[in-house]
Design an enzyme around this catalytic site. Structure first.
Site, mmCIF file in Angstrom:
data_model
loop_
_atom_site.group_PDB
_atom_site.id
_atom_site.type_symbol
_atom_site.label_atom_id
_atom_site.label_comp_id
_atom_site.label_asym_id
_atom_site.label_seq_id
_atom_site.Cartn_x
_atom_site.Cartn_y
_atom_site.Cartn_z
ATOM 1 N N HIS A 54 1.029 -1.249 0.201
ATOM 2 C CA HIS A 54 0.154 -0.037 -0.229
ATOM 3 C C HIS A 54 0.894 1.344 0.038
ATOM 4 O O HIS A 54 1.903 1.262 0.452
ATOM 5 C CB HIS A 54 -0.910 0.003 1.392
ATOM 6 N N GLU A 56 0.787 3.870 1.681
ATOM 7 C CA GLU A 56 1.249 4.500 3.079
ATOM 8 C C GLU A 56 2.581 3.648 3.451
ATOM 9 O O GLU A 56 3.372 4.327 4.053
ATOM 10 C CB GLU A 56 -0.084 4.390 3.981
ATOM 11 N N CYS A 84 -6.362 2.179 5.149
ATOM 12 C CA CYS A 84 -7.229 0.861 5.857
ATOM 13 C C CYS A 84 -6.867 0.605 7.172
ATOM 14 O O CYS A 84 -5.987 1.309 7.699
ATOM 15 C CB CYS A 84 -6.971 -0.261 4.883
ATOM 16 N N CYS A 87 -2.931 0.298 7.260
ATOM 17 C CA CYS A 87 -2.217 1.375 7.043
ATOM 18 C C CYS A 87 -2.260 2.249 8.345
ATOM 19 O O CYS A 87 -1.470 3.165 8.980
ATOM 20 C CB CYS A 87 -2.523 2.046 5.746
#
Length: 164
Positions: A54, A56, A84, A87
């Site tokens: 991801h 992040e 999410c 993260c």
């Protein structure tokens, strides 16, 4: 919202465009310290075959390496989509001070949509949150990506409707 939020979120959108071009879910992120970029990145889950890919997480890892510390205190993370659970947890673990995000994620958002983990007083760190910066632009890019994916125009191995 401060004057730099739009500027840095636009840079995160540029990162999201890079993900889009690679067939990744178009999410981009920029991490700043004292209004200077210390890391930037985008989703790499499909190209790297890594569930942790991801935007992040990519940015936090780059910044921690660059800063030679897992503590990213006094930093601000700009990301195009609400983080999410994974993260959001990483933001807490890294001690990021502030989060600025573009659009909400009603299916997986852990900041305001489904959970409010970054403001849970039971945890050892709280993150200041500003949402909805360049919301329409961020949402439009995600919607375009998933529309193309559903029509078969865009082929991303394993990509599925998990956001927006």
């Amino acid at each position: 919202m401060n004057v730099n939020d739009t500027y840095f979120l636009n840079l995160a959108l540029e990162q999201a465009q890079k993900a889009y071009a690679l067939g990744e879910v178009p999410v981009g992120a920029v991490l700043t310290l004292e209004n200077k970029i210390i890391a930037q990145g985008f989703n790499t889950k499909e190209t790297q075959k890594n569930p942790l890919g991801h935007a992040e997480i990519e940015v936090i890892q780059k910044a921690a390496t660059k800063q030679k510390s897992w503590r990213l205190e006094n930093t601000t993370l700009y990301v195009t989509l609400e983080p999410c659970l994974m993260c959001a947890g990483a933001l807490l673990q890294a001690r990021v001070e502030r989060l600025v995000y573009g659009c909400k994620d009603p299916k997986a958002g852990a900041v305001t949509s489904l959970y409010t983990i970054l403001n849970d007083p039971r945890l050892n760190h709280v993150v200041e949150v500003t949402g909805g910066v360049l919301e329409q632009e961020c949402q439009k890019l995600l919607q375009q990506f998933f529309k193309e994916l559903r029509r078969g125009v865009r082929v991303a191995e394993g990509a599925r409707l998990e956001s927006v």
